[in-house]
Design a protein around this motif. Structure first.
Motif, PDB file in Angstrom:
ATOM      1  N   SER A  94      -9.133  -4.145  -3.443  1.00 26.61           N
ATOM      2  CA  SER A  94      -9.685  -3.344  -2.343  1.00 26.61           C
ATOM      3  C   SER A  94     -11.105  -2.892  -2.660  1.00 26.61           C
ATOM      4  N   ALA A 122      -8.057  -3.204   6.236  1.00 22.04           N
ATOM      5  CA  ALA A 122      -7.728  -2.901   4.842  1.00 22.04           C
ATOM      6  C   ALA A 122      -7.394  -1.424   4.669  1.00 22.04           C
ATOM      7  N   LEU A 126      -4.006   0.280   3.114  1.00 29.39           N
ATOM      8  CA  LEU A 126      -3.954   1.279   2.042  1.00 29.39           C
ATOM      9  C   LEU A 126      -3.156   2.503   2.463  1.00 29.39           C
ATOM     10  N   VAL A 271      -3.708  -5.256   3.528  1.00 28.15           N
ATOM     11  CA  VAL A 271      -4.906  -5.081   2.702  1.00 28.15           C
ATOM     12  C   VAL A 271      -5.565  -6.426   2.418  1.00 28.15           C
TER      13      VAL A 271
END
Length: 291
Positions: A94, A122, A126, A271
């Motif tokens: 990430s 993304a 998370l 992600v």
């Protein structure tokens, strides 16, 4: 890219994915600070044979403190305190999200529309992963692990300032700049005698794991990655990093029997999809200067 370069890029991604498993095995026998110290001490051995690149000490230390020391020490602490290896490999990647976000602040690079979509996707992934925190590892361990991609992202931006230098030499000296303060930290946190005892009583598995992490994953793989980025555009090379979490998660599942609940698995996939959108959508554009 030539077939040989495609093979090397894939090989680096596989090495980095398997390194998460090797880290977990090494952490079964060494505390996080000592394991990270040994990682960079081994990778710094080439400094005996190559000169320091033409990079100032402040910049060298800054890159080392973020790209290597901060990233891998946080990673080791997170894994040692229960964060599953497969999940850790996704969280580390990430960094692409944070790199683009910090580039906006540092260089005025405005994300493209698709990159913005990737960041949003993304971020949702998370948040989904955050919803699983507290079941099999603590909030504190997850918070420490999140230092890893943030530090990684800052290191990426600082690395831009070290141009036109031999990559192998640069990474060797970055490892040395990490190993020295880590050794001091190990002696303070773990103590000389416990550290010595842990090293002398390592099993063959632990020794092989730490050698793989230091010599192969850190020294050789980063050198190959740097060469690929030197010879090809980032758009051609960086997407291969998407293989890392898949390799890490698959290897962890086979070696440690790691299983993912529906929400965590969905979050990990989201992600990776978001990162893929960011990496494959093209380069950011610069903010126009005001006259």
């Amino acid at each position: 890219m030539k077939p040989a370069d495609i093979f090397l890029a894939t090989l680096v991604a596989v090495i980095w994915g398997l390194a998460f498993v090797a880290s977990r095995l090494a952490l079964d026998e060494l505390p996080p600070t000592l394991m990270t110290t040994m990682r960079f001490a081994i990778a710094a051995v080439p400094c005996l044979f190559v000169r320091k690149p033409d990079v100032s000490w402040p910049l060298l230390i800054a890159i080392s403190a973020t790209l290597f020391l901060g990233q891998f020490l946080a990673q080791a602490f997170g894994i040692a305190h229960g964060v599953p290896v497969g999940l850790a490999s996704v969280i580390v990647q990430s960094q692409a999200l944070f790199t683009i976000a910090f580039a906006v602040i540092a260089f005025g690079e405005v994300p493209t529309r698709m990159q913005t979509v990737g960041i949003a996707v993304a971020a949702v992934g998370l948040l989904m992963i955050c919803g699983t925190v507290g079941y099999d590892f603590s909030v504190g361990a997850f918070a420490v692990l999140m230092i890893c991609p943030v530090s990684f992202a800052v290191g990426n931006l600082l690395l831009r300032r070290a141009r036109d230098v031999p990559m192998f030499d640069l990474f060797a000296w970055l490892c040395l700049a990490s190993a020295v303060p880590l050794l001091a930290l190990t002696l303070i946190v773990d103590g000389p005698q416990p550290a010595r005892h842990a090293l002398l009583n390592m099993s063959p598995t632990g020794v092989i794991s730490i050698l793989v992490i230091g010599a192969v994953s850190t020294s050789v793989a980063y050198w190959l990655w740097g060469r690929l980025l030197r010879d090809h555009t980032a758009a051609q090379v960086v997407p291969f990093a998407l293989l890392v979490p898949f390799v890490g998660a698959a290897a962890s599942s086979m070696v440690f029997g790691e299983r993912f609940g529906p929400l965590r698995l969905a979050g990990m996939i989201v992600v990776i999809v978001g990162i893929a959108i960011m990496l494959l959508s093209g380069r950011s554009r610069s903010v126009p200067k005001i006259a």
